[in-house]
Motif scaffolding. Structure first.
Motif, PDB file in Angstrom:
ATOM      1  N   VAL A 185     -47.527 -46.719 -31.530  1.00 41.84           N
ATOM      2  CA  VAL A 185     -47.490 -45.504 -32.545  1.00 41.84           C
ATOM      3  C   VAL A 185     -47.586 -44.338 -31.641  1.00 41.84           C
ATOM      4  CG1 VAL A 185     -48.930 -44.481 -34.267  1.00 41.84           C
ATOM      5  CG2 VAL A 185     -48.549 -46.809 -34.330  1.00 41.84           C
ATOM      6  N   THR A 186     -48.514 -44.176 -30.626  1.00 43.76           N
ATOM      7  CA  THR A 186     -48.740 -42.908 -29.894  1.00 43.76           C
ATOM      8  C   THR A 186     -47.417 -42.523 -29.103  1.00 43.76           C
ATOM      9  OG1 THR A 186     -49.500 -44.255 -27.976  1.00 43.76           O
ATOM     10  CG2 THR A 186     -51.304 -43.012 -29.728  1.00 43.76           C
ATOM     11  N   THR A 187     -46.664 -43.727 -28.584  1.00 42.89           N
ATOM     12  CA  THR A 187     -45.406 -43.345 -27.724  1.00 42.89           C
ATOM     13  C   THR A 187     -44.329 -43.017 -28.603  1.00 42.89           C
ATOM     14  OG1 THR A 187     -46.162 -45.214 -26.190  1.00 42.89           O
ATOM     15  CG2 THR A 187     -43.888 -44.664 -26.158  1.00 42.89           C
ATOM     16  N   THR A 188     -44.393 -43.722 -29.843  1.00 37.96           N
ATOM     17  CA  THR A 188     -43.311 -43.084 -30.684  1.00 37.96           C
ATOM     18  C   THR A 188     -43.560 -41.841 -31.169  1.00 37.96           C
ATOM     19  OG1 THR A 188     -43.289 -45.518 -31.508  1.00 37.96           O
ATOM     20  CG2 THR A 188     -42.320 -43.668 -33.072  1.00 37.96           C
ATOM     21  N   GLY A 189     -44.834 -41.241 -31.636  1.00 36.36           N
ATOM     22  CA  GLY A 189     -45.253 -39.887 -31.923  1.00 36.36           C
ATOM     23  C   GLY A 189     -44.910 -39.105 -30.783  1.00 36.36           C
ATOM     24  N   ASP A 190     -44.932 -39.446 -29.444  1.00 36.51           N
ATOM     25  CA  ASP A 190     -44.599 -38.512 -28.423  1.00 36.51           C
ATOM     26  C   ASP A 190     -43.198 -38.200 -28.263  1.00 36.51           C
ATOM     27  OD1 ASP A 190     -44.925 -36.939 -26.066  1.00 36.51           O
ATOM     28  OD2 ASP A 190     -44.681 -38.832 -24.684  1.00 36.51           O
ATOM     29  N   LEU A 191     -42.404 -39.456 -28.565  1.00 40.44           N
ATOM     30  CA  LEU A 191     -40.990 -39.189 -28.642  1.00 40.44           C
ATOM     31  C   LEU A 191     -40.677 -38.328 -29.923  1.00 40.44           C
ATOM     32  CD1 LEU A 191     -39.908 -42.920 -27.606  1.00 40.44           C
ATOM     33  CD2 LEU A 191     -39.875 -40.931 -26.231  1.00 40.44           C
ATOM     34  N   LEU A 192     -41.069 -38.440 -31.035  1.00 40.40           N
ATOM     35  CA  LEU A 192     -40.829 -37.800 -32.057  1.00 40.40           C
ATOM     36  C   LEU A 192     -41.302 -36.241 -31.718  1.00 40.40           C
ATOM     37  CD1 LEU A 192     -41.759 -40.308 -35.023  1.00 40.40           C
ATOM     38  CD2 LEU A 192     -39.508 -39.491 -34.167  1.00 40.40           C
ATOM     39  N   ASP A 193     -42.387 -36.127 -31.363  1.00 41.80           N
ATOM     40  CA  ASP A 193     -42.591 -34.543 -31.126  1.00 41.80           C
ATOM     41  C   ASP A 193     -41.867 -33.955 -30.180  1.00 41.80           C
ATOM     42  OD1 ASP A 193     -45.043 -32.633 -31.411  1.00 41.80           O
ATOM     43  OD2 ASP A 193     -44.955 -32.847 -29.086  1.00 41.80           O
ATOM     44  N   ALA A 194     -41.421 -34.570 -28.827  1.00 39.93           N
ATOM     45  CA  ALA A 194     -40.513 -34.060 -28.174  1.00 39.93           C
ATOM     46  C   ALA A 194     -39.120 -33.663 -28.666  1.00 39.93           C
ATOM     47  CB  ALA A 194     -40.049 -34.911 -26.727  1.00 39.93           C
ATOM     48  N   ALA A 195     -38.616 -34.791 -29.559  1.00 41.71           N
ATOM     49  CA  ALA A 195     -37.418 -34.463 -30.349  1.00 41.71           C
ATOM     50  C   ALA A 195     -37.534 -33.373 -31.087  1.00 41.71           C
ATOM     51  CB  ALA A 195     -37.088 -35.763 -30.951  1.00 41.71           C
ATOM     52  N   LEU A 196     -38.682 -33.092 -32.009  1.00 35.78           N
ATOM     53  CA  LEU A 196     -39.002 -32.078 -32.933  1.00 35.78           C
ATOM     54  C   LEU A 196     -38.799 -30.736 -32.211  1.00 35.78           C
ATOM     55  CD1 LEU A 196     -41.465 -33.571 -35.371  1.00 35.78           C
ATOM     56  CD2 LEU A 196     -39.298 -33.083 -35.808  1.00 35.78           C
ATOM     57  N   GLN A 197     -39.603 -30.705 -30.941  1.00 38.43           N
ATOM     58  CA  GLN A 197     -39.817 -29.460 -30.038  1.00 38.43           C
ATOM     59  C   GLN A 197     -38.264 -29.192 -29.488  1.00 38.43           C
ATOM     60  OE1 GLN A 197     -42.387 -29.974 -27.099  1.00 38.43           O
ATOM     61  NE2 GLN A 197     -44.267 -30.159 -28.561  1.00 38.43           N
ATOM     62  N   GLN A 198     -37.578 -29.976 -29.207  1.00 36.81           N
ATOM     63  CA  GLN A 198     -36.080 -29.778 -28.886  1.00 36.81           C
ATOM     64  C   GLN A 198     -35.385 -29.421 -29.926  1.00 36.81           C
ATOM     65  OE1 GLN A 198     -35.364 -29.633 -25.550  1.00 36.81           O
ATOM     66  NE2 GLN A 198     -33.299 -29.191 -25.890  1.00 36.81           N
ATOM     67  N   ALA A 199     -35.450 -29.943 -31.188  1.00 38.88           N
ATOM     68  CA  ALA A 199     -34.793 -29.220 -32.267  1.00 38.88           C
ATOM     69  C   ALA A 199     -35.101 -27.788 -32.617  1.00 38.88           C
ATOM     70  CB  ALA A 199     -34.963 -30.375 -33.214  1.00 38.88           C
ATOM     71  N   GLU A 200     -36.416 -27.884 -32.697  1.00 38.77           N
ATOM     72  CA  GLU A 200     -36.801 -26.375 -32.901  1.00 38.77           C
ATOM     73  C   GLU A 200     -36.125 -25.424 -31.968  1.00 38.77           C
ATOM     74  OE1 GLU A 200     -41.153 -26.458 -32.642  1.00 38.77           O
ATOM     75  OE2 GLU A 200     -41.320 -27.430 -34.874  1.00 38.77           O
ATOM     76  N   LYS A 201     -36.319 -25.730 -30.769  1.00 41.32           N
ATOM     77  CA  LYS A 201     -35.393 -24.777 -29.469  1.00 41.32           C
ATOM     78  C   LYS A 201     -34.293 -24.500 -29.682  1.00 41.32           C
ATOM     79  CE  LYS A 201     -38.674 -25.994 -25.784  1.00 41.32           C
ATOM     80  NZ  LYS A 201     -38.817 -26.536 -24.303  1.00 41.32           N
ATOM     81  N   MET A 202     -33.396 -25.758 -30.280  1.00 39.53           N
ATOM     82  CA  MET A 202     -32.082 -25.564 -30.640  1.00 39.53           C
ATOM     83  C   MET A 202     -31.904 -24.821 -31.773  1.00 39.53           C
ATOM     84  SD  MET A 202     -30.581 -29.438 -29.518  1.00 39.53           S
ATOM     85  CE  MET A 202     -28.802 -29.096 -30.142  1.00 39.53           C
ATOM     86  N   THR A 203     -32.656 -24.871 -32.840  1.00 41.29           N
ATOM     87  CA  THR A 203     -32.497 -23.997 -33.746  1.00 41.29           C
ATOM     88  C   THR A 203     -32.712 -22.624 -33.531  1.00 41.29           C
ATOM     89  OG1 THR A 203     -33.149 -25.919 -35.259  1.00 41.29           O
ATOM     90  CG2 THR A 203     -33.425 -23.634 -36.192  1.00 41.29           C
ATOM     91  N   GLN A 204     -33.733 -22.326 -32.783  1.00 39.32           N
ATOM     92  CA  GLN A 204     -34.101 -20.899 -32.214  1.00 39.32           C
ATOM     93  C   GLN A 204     -32.848 -20.356 -31.624  1.00 39.32           C
ATOM     94  OE1 GLN A 204     -37.021 -19.118 -33.326  1.00 39.32           O
ATOM     95  NE2 GLN A 204     -35.831 -17.398 -32.480  1.00 39.32           N
ATOM     96  N   ARG A 205     -32.248 -21.014 -30.732  1.00 34.80           N
ATOM     97  CA  ARG A 205     -31.081 -20.622 -29.543  1.00 34.80           C
ATOM     98  C   ARG A 205     -29.933 -20.553 -30.752  1.00 34.80           C
ATOM     99  NH1 ARG A 205     -31.383 -24.916 -24.669  1.00 34.80           N
ATOM    100  NH2 ARG A 205     -33.252 -24.084 -23.501  1.00 34.80           N
TER     101      ARG A 205
END
Length: 241
Positions: free
Chosen positions: A161-181
């Motif tokens: 669960v923690t590994t999955t959460g880490d991957l999801l968190d990284a994906a969400l952060q990348q998506a937020e960066k792409m959205t901001q860009r």
């Protein structure tokens, strides 16, 4: 609350405690008394593995359960709100056919539902009993399975669960960066478009002014040429005369 004899002289909380203790007691006389006086005749009993109706059938279920276990359950807590009693208890699963050292401690919850015997009578009886056990409680009641559950399964699931959460968190952060860009690019494009439109307006204004200035210069030039020609004609006429 339905009462008999001395039961009328005690408080509701104490009465509920007595009802619960006698209901789960291995004293068949006490249990039969509770079933006869505090259960509706058509009361129901349900659990994860069975369900039945009628006081007599409920009594049979308790008889079979007592025959399968040496020790009566331990009552841990009772909560009563006036119409529902929730009992937290520990069932000691130890069938008589097995050695006495074989015993499983299973946490369980029993819910007793009360209703009035007649409208506005104020006398309550039990019309439904619901027994439930949690999966975690069942797993932890078996020694080998509980060790595997606590030290293997839960740890693996925690890591997963923690590994999955880490991957999801990284994906969400990348998506937020792409959205901001994307928003930044859109803002820059909008600003450039506005700037170009302003420059175009200035260019149009300058072009119009230059056009009008050219027309004025052309007219002035034409007027000056006409005046010069007229002056030449006058000079020629004067010379001839």
């Amino acid at each position: 609350m339905s009462d008999t004899g001395s039961d009328a002289q005690i408080s509701p909380s104490a009465l509920i405690k007595n009802i619960v203790e006698d209901l789960f007691s291995y004293n068949t006389i006490k249990r039969r008394r509770i079933l006869e006086y505090y259960f509706f005749e058509n009361a129901s009993l349900s659990s994860p593995v069975m369900s039945t109706d009628g006081v007599l059938n409920i009594q049979y279920v308790y008889t079979v359960w007592q025959a399968m276990n040496r020790t009566e359950p331990t009552i841990n807590n009772i909560v009563f709100d006036g119409h529902t009693a929730v009992i937290h208890l520990t069932q000691h699963i130890s069938p008589c056919i097995f050695p006495s050292f074989i015993s499983l401690q299973v946490p369980a919850i029993t819910t007793l539902h009360f209703k009035e015997t007649d409208p506005d009578s104020g006398l309550l009886k039990i019309y439904s009993q619901e027994d439930s056990w949690t999966l975690e409680g069942l797993l932890q009641s078996v020694p080998l399975i509980s060790f595997w559950y606590d030290h293997v399964l839960r740890l693996i699931m925690g890591k997963l669960v923690t590994t999955t959460g880490d991957l999801l968190d990284a994906a969400l952060q990348q998506a937020e960066k792409m959205t901001q860009r994307g928003q930044d690019i859109q803002r820059i494009g909008r600003d450039m478009a506005i700037e170009n439109m302003e420059k175009l307006d200035v260019y149009k204004s300058d072009l119009h002014e230059n056009y009008l200035k050219g027309i004025r210069n052309w007219r002035e030039s034409c007027t000056s040429d006409d005046q010069q020609q007229q002056q030449l004609l006058r000079d020629q006429l004067l010379y001839q005369t």
